[in-house]
Design an enzyme around this catalytic site. Structure first.
Site, short mmCIF file in Angstrom:
data_model
loop_
_atom_site.label_atom_id
_atom_site.label_comp_id
_atom_site.label_asym_id
_atom_site.label_seq_id
_atom_site.Cartn_x
_atom_site.Cartn_y
_atom_site.Cartn_z
CB ALA A 66 65.65 93.19 43.73
CG ASP A 67 70.11 97.02 40.23
OD1 ASP A 67 69.38 97.11 39.23
OD2 ASP A 67 71.32 97.32 40.22
#
Length: 182
Positions: A66-67
């Protein structure tokens, strides 16, 4: 086996809230969003690269990368470099709406799913004293946009339109729906 390719305590907490059993193996390479692609595609790309890095060494697992970015008027507000930078970001966010976009990648042997979720956050008007007091807690120093919605910074958030957990770093409900397909 499920692996979270992140050392984020917030993402860990969200997966625990979902009742999932998982291991944490953080991606080592910190990747920046390339300037030449739209922000939404950029967070997806970074999330994918994190998940892919960990998947390459764990081929029998399902890996989540995730970012999360904070965006104000098409400018990405990343993690502050120092207290002066944190002050500048919080001053910019004061009294304004901004977007928080979280890209997610799920990789397994059978399939790959990459997506993003977006939430709009309205900040209260902040005085310079409020900003300085908040920075003195050190909470803003490792957070995108220099605030933590689940921490002391919550007192500055007037309204969220979208998934609260997207702002925290992992869109819980969408992730749950996508994981059911794996």
């Amino acid at each position: 086996m499920l692996i979270l390719a992140s050392n984020s305590p917030r993402r860990k907490e969200i997966l625990e809230l979902m009742g999932l059993e998982f291991k944490i193996i953080p991606a080592k390479n910190e990747t920046e969003i390339p300037n030449n692609i739209p922000i939404k595609k950029g967070v997806e790309k970074v999330a994918f690269l994190k998940a892919q890095e960990v998947f390459e060494k764990n081929k029998n697992a399902t890996v989540i990368g995730a970012d999360t970015v904070v965006v104000l008027e098409d400018e990405i507000l990343g993690k502050p470099k120092n207290k002066k930078d944190a002050f500048s970001m919080l001053k910019k966010l004061s009294g304004k709406e901004h977007q928080v976009i979280t890209g997610v990648a799920i990789i397994s042997k059978e399939k790959i799913k990459v997506f993003f979720e977006k939430a709009t956050v309205l900040f209260a008007e902040l005085t310079e004293n409020e900003i300085n007091q908040y920075i003195s807690t050190n909470e803003p120093m490792d957070k995108a946009g220099s605030y933590a919605v689940q921490g002391i910074g919550a007192k500055f958030v007037k309204k969220i339109n979208g998934d609260f957990y997207t702002v925290m770093g992992l869109p819980c409900q969408r992730l749950y729906e996508e994981l059911k397909k794996f």
